[in-house]
Design a protein around this motif. Sequence first.
Motif, PDB file in Angstrom:
ATOM      1  N   LYS A 117       7.977   5.266   2.140  1.00  0.00           N
ATOM      2  CA  LYS A 117       8.121   5.156   0.682  1.00  0.00           C
ATOM      3  C   LYS A 117       7.313   3.999   0.106  1.00  0.00           C
ATOM      4  CE  LYS A 117      12.901   6.876   0.878  1.00  0.00           C
ATOM      5  NZ  LYS A 117      14.325   6.486   0.684  1.00  0.00           N
ATOM      6  N   ALA A 118       6.920   3.057   0.939  1.00  0.00           N
ATOM      7  CA  ALA A 118       6.266   1.842   0.457  1.00  0.00           C
ATOM      8  C   ALA A 118       4.872   2.123  -0.083  1.00  0.00           C
ATOM      9  CB  ALA A 118       6.190   0.811   1.576  1.00  0.00           C
ATOM     10  N   VAL A 119       4.511   1.434  -1.153  1.00  0.00           N
ATOM     11  CA  VAL A 119       3.147   1.514  -1.685  1.00  0.00           C
ATOM     12  C   VAL A 119       2.310   0.334  -1.194  1.00  0.00           C
ATOM     13  CG1 VAL A 119       3.807   2.835  -3.713  1.00  0.00           C
ATOM     14  CG2 VAL A 119       3.861   0.333  -3.815  1.00  0.00           C
ATOM     15  N   GLU A 120       2.992  -0.721  -0.726  1.00  0.00           N
ATOM     16  CA  GLU A 120       2.311  -1.867  -0.120  1.00  0.00           C
ATOM     17  C   GLU A 120       3.086  -2.310   1.118  1.00  0.00           C
ATOM     18  OE1 GLU A 120       1.259  -5.188  -2.620  1.00  0.00           O
ATOM     19  OE2 GLU A 120       1.288  -3.917  -4.417  1.00  0.00           O
ATOM     20  N   ILE A 121       2.376  -2.569   2.198  1.00  0.00           N
ATOM     21  CA  ILE A 121       2.989  -3.090   3.419  1.00  0.00           C
ATOM     22  C   ILE A 121       2.153  -4.268   3.901  1.00  0.00           C
ATOM     23  CG2 ILE A 121       3.612  -2.623   5.815  1.00  0.00           C
ATOM     24  CD1 ILE A 121       3.984   0.299   5.086  1.00  0.00           C
ATOM     25  N   ALA A 122       2.819  -5.400   4.115  1.00  0.00           N
ATOM     26  CA  ALA A 122       2.137  -6.595   4.601  1.00  0.00           C
ATOM     27  C   ALA A 122       2.849  -7.086   5.852  1.00  0.00           C
ATOM     28  CB  ALA A 122       2.138  -7.686   3.536  1.00  0.00           C
ATOM     29  N   SER A 167       2.047   7.759  10.884  1.00  0.00           N
ATOM     30  CA  SER A 167       1.689   8.829   9.947  1.00  0.00           C
ATOM     31  C   SER A 167       1.392   8.280   8.558  1.00  0.00           C
ATOM     32  CB  SER A 167       2.821   9.866   9.865  1.00  0.00           C
ATOM     33  OG  SER A 167       4.014   9.269   9.366  1.00  0.00           O
ATOM     34  N   ILE A 168       1.783   7.017   8.304  1.00  0.00           N
ATOM     35  CA  ILE A 168       1.490   6.441   6.987  1.00  0.00           C
ATOM     36  C   ILE A 168      -0.009   6.356   6.735  1.00  0.00           C
ATOM     37  CG2 ILE A 168       3.626   5.095   6.952  1.00  0.00           C
ATOM     38  CD1 ILE A 168       1.878   2.611   7.467  1.00  0.00           C
ATOM     39  N   PHE A 169      -0.829   6.326   7.803  1.00  0.00           N
ATOM     40  CA  PHE A 169      -2.273   6.255   7.614  1.00  0.00           C
ATOM     41  C   PHE A 169      -2.836   7.555   7.039  1.00  0.00           C
ATOM     42  CE2 PHE A 169      -1.673   2.987  10.943  1.00  0.00           C
ATOM     43  CZ  PHE A 169      -2.246   1.917  10.285  1.00  0.00           C
ATOM     44  N   ALA A 170      -2.071   8.635   7.148  1.00  0.00           N
ATOM     45  CA  ALA A 170      -2.524   9.925   6.621  1.00  0.00           C
ATOM     46  C   ALA A 170      -1.916  10.234   5.260  1.00  0.00           C
ATOM     47  CB  ALA A 170      -2.164  11.039   7.611  1.00  0.00           C
ATOM     48  N   ARG A 171      -1.155   9.312   4.717  1.00  0.00           N
ATOM     49  CA  ARG A 171      -0.490   9.551   3.430  1.00  0.00           C
ATOM     50  C   ARG A 171      -1.492   9.625   2.286  1.00  0.00           C
ATOM     51  NH1 ARG A 171       3.807   5.080   2.428  1.00  0.00           N
ATOM     52  NH2 ARG A 171       3.102   5.559   0.318  1.00  0.00           N
ATOM     53  N   SER A 172      -1.138  10.411   1.279  1.00  0.00           N
ATOM     54  CA  SER A 172      -1.956  10.489   0.064  1.00  0.00           C
ATOM     55  C   SER A 172      -1.016  10.514  -1.142  1.00  0.00           C
ATOM     56  CB  SER A 172      -2.823  11.752   0.078  1.00  0.00           C
ATOM     57  OG  SER A 172      -3.625  11.819  -1.079  1.00  0.00           O
ATOM     58  N   PRO A 173      -1.129   9.555  -2.048  1.00  0.00           N
ATOM     59  CA  PRO A 173      -2.077   8.442  -2.041  1.00  0.00           C
ATOM     60  C   PRO A 173      -1.763   7.446  -0.935  1.00  0.00           C
ATOM     61  CG  PRO A 173      -0.485   8.160  -3.801  1.00  0.00           C
ATOM     62  CD  PRO A 173      -0.234   9.520  -3.228  1.00  0.00           C
ATOM     63  N   ALA A 174      -2.798   6.792  -0.459  1.00  0.00           N
ATOM     64  CA  ALA A 174      -2.660   5.868   0.659  1.00  0.00           C
ATOM     65  C   ALA A 174      -1.999   4.569   0.207  1.00  0.00           C
ATOM     66  CB  ALA A 174      -4.025   5.572   1.264  1.00  0.00           C
ATOM     67  N   PRO A 175      -1.095   4.023   1.010  1.00  0.00           N
ATOM     68  CA  PRO A 175      -0.520   2.719   0.681  1.00  0.00           C
ATOM     69  C   PRO A 175      -1.519   1.606   0.971  1.00  0.00           C
ATOM     70  CG  PRO A 175       0.272   3.438   2.809  1.00  0.00           C
ATOM     71  CD  PRO A 175      -0.565   4.573   2.268  1.00  0.00           C
ATOM     72  N   ALA A 176      -1.325   0.461   0.342  1.00  0.00           N
ATOM     73  CA  ALA A 176      -2.146  -0.714   0.637  1.00  0.00           C
ATOM     74  C   ALA A 176      -1.531  -1.429   1.835  1.00  0.00           C
ATOM     75  CB  ALA A 176      -2.188  -1.643  -0.578  1.00  0.00           C
ATOM     76  N   LEU A 177      -2.318  -1.610   2.885  1.00  0.00           N
ATOM     77  CA  LEU A 177      -1.821  -2.177   4.132  1.00  0.00           C
ATOM     78  C   LEU A 177      -2.566  -3.464   4.460  1.00  0.00           C
ATOM     79  CD1 LEU A 177      -1.770   1.129   6.222  1.00  0.00           C
ATOM     80  CD2 LEU A 177       0.150   0.072   5.036  1.00  0.00           C
ATOM     81  N   SER A 178      -1.804  -4.496   4.821  1.00  0.00           N
ATOM     82  CA  SER A 178      -2.387  -5.787   5.178  1.00  0.00           C
ATOM     83  C   SER A 178      -1.762  -6.269   6.476  1.00  0.00           C
ATOM     84  CB  SER A 178      -2.132  -6.809   4.060  1.00  0.00           C
ATOM     85  OG  SER A 178      -2.499  -8.110   4.469  1.00  0.00           O
ATOM     86  N   PHE A 179      -2.612  -6.698   7.414  1.00  0.00           N
ATOM     87  CA  PHE A 179      -2.142  -7.176   8.712  1.00  0.00           C
ATOM     88  C   PHE A 179      -2.819  -8.498   9.046  1.00  0.00           C
ATOM     89  CE2 PHE A 179      -2.173  -2.542   8.816  1.00  0.00           C
ATOM     90  CZ  PHE A 179      -0.885  -2.230   9.257  1.00  0.00           C
ATOM     91  N   VAL A 206      -9.038   1.135  12.397  1.00  0.00           N
ATOM     92  CA  VAL A 206      -8.094   0.992  11.293  1.00  0.00           C
ATOM     93  C   VAL A 206      -8.581  -0.064  10.299  1.00  0.00           C
ATOM     94  CG1 VAL A 206      -5.743   0.311  10.680  1.00  0.00           C
ATOM     95  CG2 VAL A 206      -6.129   1.741  12.679  1.00  0.00           C
ATOM     96  N   GLY A 207      -9.128  -1.153  10.809  1.00  0.00           N
ATOM     97  CA  GLY A 207      -9.579  -2.234   9.945  1.00  0.00           C
ATOM     98  C   GLY A 207     -10.698  -1.848   8.999  1.00  0.00           C
ATOM     99  N   ARG A 208     -11.383  -0.741   9.294  1.00  0.00           N
ATOM    100  CA  ARG A 208     -12.472  -0.281   8.425  1.00  0.00           C
ATOM    101  C   ARG A 208     -12.003   0.721   7.372  1.00  0.00           C
ATOM    102  NH1 ARG A 208     -15.738   0.157  13.842  1.00  0.00           N
ATOM    103  NH2 ARG A 208     -16.839  -1.849  13.869  1.00  0.00           N
ATOM    104  N   LEU A 209     -10.736   1.092   7.399  1.00  0.00           N
ATOM    105  CA  LEU A 209     -10.203   2.011   6.391  1.00  0.00           C
ATOM    106  C   LEU A 209     -10.186   1.331   5.027  1.00  0.00           C
ATOM    107  CD1 LEU A 209      -7.189   3.563   8.353  1.00  0.00           C
ATOM    108  CD2 LEU A 209      -9.442   4.585   7.943  1.00  0.00           C
ATOM    109  N   HIS A 210     -10.389   2.114   3.975  1.00  0.00           N
ATOM    110  CA  HIS A 210     -10.535   1.528   2.637  1.00  0.00           C
ATOM    111  C   HIS A 210      -9.251   0.884   2.125  1.00  0.00           C
ATOM    112  CE1 HIS A 210      -8.528   5.311   1.543  1.00  0.00           C
ATOM    113  NE2 HIS A 210      -8.251   4.744   0.389  1.00  0.00           N
TER     114      HIS A 210
END
Length: 292
Positions: A117-122, A167-179, A206-210
């Motif tokens: 459900k998250a739109v941002e994950i850090a 599976s969150i990497f295949a979500r649309s719209p994609a969430p903003a992910l920070s690691f 993964v690090g090259r994903l937009h």
Amino acid sequence: MTVDADAGQLKDETDEPGWEVDPDDEWGIAVIATVGRQLKLRREAAGLKAGDFGKAIGYGEDLVYKVEGGKRIPQPGYLDNADRVLKAGGLVSAMKKDVAKVRYPKKVRDLAELEAKAVEIALYESHTIAGLLQTREHARAVIGAAQPPYSPDDVERMVSARLARQSIFARSPAPALSFVLEEGVLRRPIGGTMVWRQQLERLLEVGRLHNVVLQVMPMNCDTHSGLDGRIELLKFADGTAVGRSDGAFNGRPIHEPKDLRILELRYGTIRAQALSPRESLAFIEQLLGEEK
């Protein structure tokens, strides 16, 4: 109903790890008991004995009894074949979604639901590579190294649960992910050189994903605001958020804005102290090159 005369070699998965029902998971036990009861009723209504039904779907009789008795989690192929043989019109196959969730520990299911459900994950990880970034073999090596050791069944269940969250990497719209990951963690060849190299290659991918920002905290950094341990922040579309930190609020989930601001400040500071995303990817490429 007739039975397939040429079912070939029957599959017997009763000894395969990862498909036992967790005795402490009340919801999971209820789901598998219901699925098993429905399968038994449909089989009996079709006039098939357990052995004949097993041959028709390509599985052993013992497994049929375990599934129908709620003692074994049926694999997707089992349910698809049962749907075909019982002429269920997709109703049996439709059980796969809930059945798949049963394999995962309850706390992982709860986390996966929040992440979905998250739109941002850090995430800042101090001692390991974040589960959302792990390859299957790396995850298996990490989980398998625990002491006291998990049973093979529990290891496979936990590995599958960890991979399912990705599976969150295949979500649309994609969430903003920070690691943010520690350099020392990236240098440790968990699982052996080949597993380690595949894990680093996965990080580069993964690090090259937009929608992903991946950073490395270098060991030569003389100021480090993440020494208290892991930080996790999830934000949702309705403006709410949840956070957790190893070193703050006793590690419990927090929702209050004033508490979340503390974790956001710490995480933002850690990101500022880490290598930039571009430098971080270059650093991972350098690590791979050193081992060629």
